[in-house]
Design a protein around this motif. Structure first.
Motif, PDB file in Angstrom:
ATOM      1  N   ASP A  18      20.839   4.335  -3.671  1.00 60.40           N
ATOM      2  CA  ASP A  18      21.945   4.048  -3.970  1.00 60.40           C
ATOM      3  C   ASP A  18      22.919   5.313  -4.293  1.00 60.40           C
ATOM      4  O   ASP A  18      24.244   5.456  -4.730  1.00 60.40           O
ATOM      5  CB  ASP A  18      22.166   3.236  -5.156  1.00 60.40           C
ATOM      6  N   ASP A  19      22.348   6.592  -3.989  1.00 62.49           N
ATOM      7  CA  ASP A  19      22.776   8.044  -4.217  1.00 62.49           C
ATOM      8  C   ASP A  19      24.012   8.113  -3.249  1.00 62.49           C
ATOM      9  O   ASP A  19      23.821   7.832  -2.008  1.00 62.49           O
ATOM     10  CB  ASP A  19      21.817   8.870  -3.884  1.00 62.49           C
ATOM     11  N   PRO A  20      25.140   8.448  -3.685  1.00 62.32           N
ATOM     12  CA  PRO A  20      26.422   8.602  -2.720  1.00 62.32           C
ATOM     13  C   PRO A  20      26.237   9.432  -1.565  1.00 62.32           C
ATOM     14  O   PRO A  20      26.638   9.467  -0.599  1.00 62.32           O
ATOM     15  CB  PRO A  20      27.386   9.127  -3.803  1.00 62.32           C
ATOM     16  N   GLN A  25       0.686  -1.021  -0.280  1.00 60.68           N
ATOM     17  CA  GLN A  25      -0.020  -0.060  -0.047  1.00 60.68           C
ATOM     18  C   GLN A  25       0.706   1.257  -0.114  1.00 60.68           C
ATOM     19  O   GLN A  25       0.626   2.160  -0.543  1.00 60.68           O
ATOM     20  CB  GLN A  25      -0.667   0.097   1.324  1.00 60.68           C
ATOM     21  N   LEU A  26       2.107   1.203   0.677  1.00 59.60           N
ATOM     22  CA  LEU A  26       2.926   2.376   0.780  1.00 59.60           C
ATOM     23  C   LEU A  26       3.600   2.593  -0.386  1.00 59.60           C
ATOM     24  O   LEU A  26       3.537   3.698  -0.899  1.00 59.60           O
ATOM     25  CB  LEU A  26       3.898   2.229   2.143  1.00 59.60           C
ATOM     26  N   VAL A  27       4.334   1.593  -0.947  1.00 62.10           N
ATOM     27  CA  VAL A  27       4.852   1.702  -2.126  1.00 62.10           C
ATOM     28  C   VAL A  27       3.747   2.119  -3.179  1.00 62.10           C
ATOM     29  O   VAL A  27       4.476   3.111  -4.061  1.00 62.10           O
ATOM     30  CB  VAL A  27       5.533   0.253  -2.865  1.00 62.10           C
ATOM     31  N   GLY A  28       2.681   1.687  -3.353  1.00 62.84           N
ATOM     32  CA  GLY A  28       1.724   1.987  -4.260  1.00 62.84           C
ATOM     33  C   GLY A  28       1.314   3.512  -4.441  1.00 62.84           C
ATOM     34  O   GLY A  28       1.119   4.115  -5.288  1.00 62.84           O
ATOM     35  N   ALA A  29       1.202   3.949  -2.903  1.00 60.82           N
ATOM     36  CA  ALA A  29       0.952   5.554  -2.556  1.00 60.82           C
ATOM     37  C   ALA A  29       1.918   6.589  -2.951  1.00 60.82           C
ATOM     38  O   ALA A  29       1.688   7.597  -3.721  1.00 60.82           O
ATOM     39  CB  ALA A  29       0.642   5.622  -1.219  1.00 60.82           C
ATOM     40  N   LEU A  30       3.444   6.205  -2.797  1.00 59.46           N
ATOM     41  CA  LEU A  30       4.360   7.279  -2.954  1.00 59.46           C
ATOM     42  C   LEU A  30       5.173   6.850  -4.248  1.00 59.46           C
ATOM     43  O   LEU A  30       6.053   7.513  -4.431  1.00 59.46           O
ATOM     44  CB  LEU A  30       5.257   6.952  -1.765  1.00 59.46           C
ATOM     45  N   GLY A  31       4.962   5.596  -4.798  1.00 57.83           N
ATOM     46  CA  GLY A  31       5.880   5.464  -5.887  1.00 57.83           C
ATOM     47  C   GLY A  31       5.569   6.143  -6.855  1.00 57.83           C
ATOM     48  O   GLY A  31       6.266   6.531  -7.849  1.00 57.83           O
ATOM     49  N   GLN A  32       4.112   6.464  -7.093  1.00 55.34           N
ATOM     50  CA  GLN A  32       3.662   7.214  -8.239  1.00 55.34           C
ATOM     51  C   GLN A  32       3.187   8.668  -7.775  1.00 55.34           C
ATOM     52  O   GLN A  32       2.074   8.662  -7.139  1.00 55.34           O
ATOM     53  CB  GLN A  32       2.671   6.577  -9.123  1.00 55.34           C
ATOM     54  N   PRO A  33       4.133   9.711  -7.922  1.00 52.99           N
ATOM     55  CA  PRO A  33       3.433  11.061  -7.395  1.00 52.99           C
ATOM     56  C   PRO A  33       2.208  11.543  -7.679  1.00 52.99           C
ATOM     57  O   PRO A  33       1.883  11.383  -8.846  1.00 52.99           O
ATOM     58  CB  PRO A  33       4.704  12.125  -7.846  1.00 52.99           C
ATOM     59  N   ASP A  64      13.462   0.375  -0.514  1.00 59.20           N
ATOM     60  CA  ASP A  64      12.356  -0.452  -0.741  1.00 59.20           C
ATOM     61  C   ASP A  64      12.780  -1.138  -2.192  1.00 59.20           C
ATOM     62  O   ASP A  64      13.616  -1.249  -2.698  1.00 59.20           O
ATOM     63  CB  ASP A  64      11.209   0.451  -0.862  1.00 59.20           C
ATOM     64  N   GLU A  65      11.716  -2.046  -2.465  1.00 54.62           N
ATOM     65  CA  GLU A  65      11.758  -2.727  -3.902  1.00 54.62           C
ATOM     66  C   GLU A  65      12.135  -2.097  -5.092  1.00 54.62           C
ATOM     67  O   GLU A  65      12.916  -2.547  -6.025  1.00 54.62           O
ATOM     68  CB  GLU A  65      10.554  -3.605  -3.909  1.00 54.62           C
ATOM     69  N   ASP A  66      11.918  -0.688  -5.045  1.00 51.44           N
ATOM     70  CA  ASP A  66      12.083   0.117  -6.174  1.00 51.44           C
ATOM     71  C   ASP A  66      13.443   0.989  -6.058  1.00 51.44           C
ATOM     72  O   ASP A  66      13.823   1.729  -7.077  1.00 51.44           O
ATOM     73  CB  ASP A  66      11.183   1.076  -6.616  1.00 51.44           C
ATOM     74  N   GLY A  67      14.143   0.577  -4.982  1.00 48.42           N
ATOM     75  CA  GLY A  67      15.346   1.389  -4.697  1.00 48.42           C
ATOM     76  C   GLY A  67      15.331   2.785  -4.022  1.00 48.42           C
ATOM     77  O   GLY A  67      16.182   3.567  -4.098  1.00 48.42           O
ATOM     78  N   ALA A  68      13.991   3.067  -3.773  1.00 46.17           N
ATOM     79  CA  ALA A  68      13.827   4.424  -3.151  1.00 46.17           C
ATOM     80  C   ALA A  68      14.213   4.374  -1.458  1.00 46.17           C
ATOM     81  O   ALA A  68      14.364   3.498  -0.832  1.00 46.17           O
ATOM     82  CB  ALA A  68      12.227   4.956  -3.141  1.00 46.17           C
ATOM     83  N   VAL A  69      14.636   5.499  -1.092  1.00 44.58           N
ATOM     84  CA  VAL A  69      14.945   5.649   0.194  1.00 44.58           C
ATOM     85  C   VAL A  69      13.867   5.383   1.280  1.00 44.58           C
ATOM     86  O   VAL A  69      12.608   5.900   1.077  1.00 44.58           O
ATOM     87  CB  VAL A  69      15.686   6.916   0.742  1.00 44.58           C
ATOM     88  N   VAL A  70      13.891   4.402   2.198  1.00 44.75           N
ATOM     89  CA  VAL A  70      13.192   4.272   3.477  1.00 44.75           C
ATOM     90  C   VAL A  70      13.715   4.185   4.766  1.00 44.75           C
ATOM     91  O   VAL A  70      14.960   3.908   4.577  1.00 44.75           O
ATOM     92  CB  VAL A  70      12.368   2.961   3.154  1.00 44.75           C
ATOM     93  N   LEU A  71      12.935   4.564   5.702  1.00 53.09           N
ATOM     94  CA  LEU A  71      13.770   4.569   7.200  1.00 53.09           C
ATOM     95  C   LEU A  71      13.190   3.612   7.941  1.00 53.09           C
ATOM     96  O   LEU A  71      11.761   3.523   8.078  1.00 53.09           O
ATOM     97  CB  LEU A  71      13.568   6.028   7.741  1.00 53.09           C
ATOM     98  N   ASP A  72      13.958   2.689   8.723  1.00 49.53           N
ATOM     99  CA  ASP A  72      13.499   1.561   9.378  1.00 49.53           C
ATOM    100  C   ASP A  72      12.912   2.128  10.662  1.00 49.53           C
ATOM    101  O   ASP A  72      13.045   3.262  11.142  1.00 49.53           O
ATOM    102  CB  ASP A  72      14.444   0.872   9.859  1.00 49.53           C
TER     103      ASP A  72
END
Length: 584
Positions: free
Chosen positions: A121-123, A13-21, A139-147
């Motif tokens: 993966d951004d330096p 649900q979270l990935v779907g909500a924020l993955g596509q602005p 996450d699965e798409d490589g976006a930054v997430v915070l545990d």
């Protein structure tokens, strides 16, 4: 202080909500309790300006035709950009969240502005992750997430953390103004790319805002200080906040503001001055007493608070006494005196060198000539020449070629709470030869509030409470210029107005009639048709109404080009700028 709880929801649900602005954002916000819903009794629509800072944030609105910062529940206009998620899912923001950092460092989030809109993966993300007490993953798409073990999915996006800060600011604005807040102007750094800007908009939408406009922070500062946009000027915006340092060069004139260049250090700010004091106390007093703040979270937090208080005191006094319950002789309390000269001359010299490099680079990039910089470069070459260094090596030391020569700096604006340190003014005076503007004594603008106040000015324009100014992104200004030129070529009435304003038969020698009033307003309006966006390139001589006014060769050439329908590109059509002009 407002609190809310994050309900459980699954990872997809979270990935779907924020993955596509822009898709599913409001739905996700509702699931996670992020929407601020105004009571139906509030009928006044209030548009606010928000400074969503790395360390602190602020919100402002227009009251009585002037921008004003809104206090939070603690009565302060500055809210720490800190969010803590407690074990039961409760979310706290601001100072209360700061107090949780010692007890729950893994679920207390700050400095997320450095992560928002970036990939894992951004330096820059990898470098920042090593500095933070909470875990930064992908996450699965490589976006930054915070545990975050205290929420269902086990993580949060930086946008969600920023949304909590925005939500708190909106709630404070709603309570203070007794209005309905669904629209906001959020200031972002001039160097933010499209992904970072989109992520900031997403954070605003998650917080329940229906409309979010973005404004570049240095342009917001210029608006807050009330610069005369019709006067040609080159302005330096020196922004030293709690955790970041940004410097921007603006070109102002003929109703426009253009960002010429930017620079800075994402890991330099007032916190580094705190750390310098902390390290001095630890090195000289705590370590000899057998104490290690790095292994004692409570001692480390107390030392940091003490260092920050000492820095604030030294902005007003020449010396301060630091007291701690431990660290003294024989295990007793510690009491030591720190002077301002020690802080400035011994403890922070490296920090000032780090301030100077981005300033030098931004000035060279913008073509602004700092005499001190040029003189230092030539002096170094002369010293090497006297030592017998071959001339070919000296030629290799030539500075970067500047795009074009511009006038010296006209003003220096101070932004950020760390600019209250007296050493900042001394540093800028030595670098620029100008007295910086900032603080209640100079310009009446609090550096902590400047960006929020400027964003509120833009918000006031959108709300119709300010009618003598219009701020646009650079592409909008360029489009209006292009439309004005097209109108000039195709509409005989516009061409006739231009011919009445300029004596074209005499080569544009004189500006005639009512359009020759002070400030060059007639020239700007006639050249740009109805838009009033075309800019005068050079300073005009002063003349009264109905008199004659001498024009520069550059202006004459541009007038002829405009009259022929082949106007050259106006300054301000470069990348990375914003323009401001009087509305029609």
């Amino acid at each position: 202080m407002q609190t809310c709880k994050l309900p459980k929801c699954n990872r997809n649900q979270l990935v779907g909500a924020l993955g596509q602005p822009g898709q599913g954002i409001r739905a996700a916000a509702g699931r996670r309790g992020l929407v601020v819903v105004a009571s139906s009794r509030f009928i006044r629509e209030v548009v606010v300006g928000i400074d969503l800072g790395t360390t602190n944030s602020a919100v402002a609105y227009i009251e009585g035709g002037k921008p004003k910062c809104i206090p939070n529940a603690d009565g302060e206009t500055i809210t720490p950009s800190v969010v803590s998620v407690l074990k039961d899912g409760e979310v706290v923001v601001g100072k209360r969240a700061q107090r949780q950092a010692v007890l729950h460092p893994a679920s207390t989030y700050y400095s997320v502005k450095r992560l928002i809109g970036r990939r894992a993966d951004d330096p820059a993300v990898k470098e920042e992750a090593a500095r933070l007490p909470y875990k930064v993953t992908a996450d699965e798409d490589g976006a930054v997430v915070l545990d975050c073990p205290n929420v269902g999915p086990g993580y949060l996006y930086p946008e969600e953390v920023s949304a909590q800060v925005v939500s708190q600011l909106v709630a404070d604005a709603t309570a203070y103004s007794r209005g309905r807040v669904t629209k906001a102007v959020i200031a972002v750094p001039a160097y933010f790319d499209d992904r970072q800007r989109e992520a900031t908009v997403a954070a605003g939408k998650l917080a329940g805002l229906e409309t979010v406009r973005l404004l570049r922070e240095p342009v917001a500062a210029a608006l807050a200080y009330g610069l005369d946009l019709r006067e040609d000027a080159t302005v330096l915006v020196f922004d030293l906040g709690g955790g970041t340092y940004d410097v921007s060069l603006l070109e102002v004139g003929a109703g426009t503001v253009e960002v010429l260049s930017t620079g800075g250090d994402a890991h330099l700010g007032g916190d580094d001055w705190d750390a310098a004091i902390s390290n001095w106390v630890e090195r000289n007093y705590l370590s000899p007493a057998g104490l290690d703040p790095r292994s004692d979270p409570r001692l480390r937090a107390n030392l940091r608070a003490l260092a920050q208080a000492a820095k604030h005191s030294l902005s007003e006094a020449d010396e301060v006494v630091l007291r701690m319950p431990v660290g003294g002789r024989g295990g007793g309390p510690l009491e030591v005196t720190l002077t301002r000269s020690t802080l400035e001359e011994e403890l922070t010299q490296e920090l000032w060198r780090r301030c100077r490099l981005p300033l030098d680079q931004a000035c060279w990039q913008a073509g602004v000539d700092l005499n001190e910089v040029v003189g230092g470069h030539e002096a170094m070459k002369e010293q090497l020449r006297n030592r017998g260094v071959p001339s070919w090596k000296l030629e290799a030391m030539q500075p970067e070629i500047r795009p074009r020569k511009r006038a010296p700096l006209s003003a220096v604006l101070l932004v950020g709470g760390a600019t209250r340190m007296p050493a900042v003014r001394s540093f800028l005076r030595n670098m620029t030869g100008l007295e910086p503007i900032g603080g209640a004594q100079q310009g009446g603008v609090d550096p902590d509030e400047a960006v929020a106040l400027g964003a509120a000015v833009q918000a006031g324009i959108l709300q119709g409470e300010i009618s003598n100014l219009m701020v646009m992104d650079q592409w909008q200004a360029s489009l209006m210029r292009a439309l004005a030129k097209l109108q000039l070529r195709s509409d005989p009435r516009v061409r006739q107005r231009l011919e009445q304003s300029y004596d074209l038969e005499e080569g544009g020698e004189e500006l005639l009639g009512e359009g020759a009033g002070e400030g060059g307003e007639g020239a700007a309006a006639a050249a740009g048709g109805e838009s009033g966006l075309e800019e005068e390139e050079d300073e005009q001589g002063k003349g009264g109404k109905g008199g004659k006014q001498q024009l520069s060769k550059r202006q004459k050439r541009r007038m002829k080009e405009r009259a022929a329908g082949a106007g050259s590109g106006a300054k301000g059509e470069g990348a990375g700028g914003q323009a401001a002009a009087p509305p029609q």
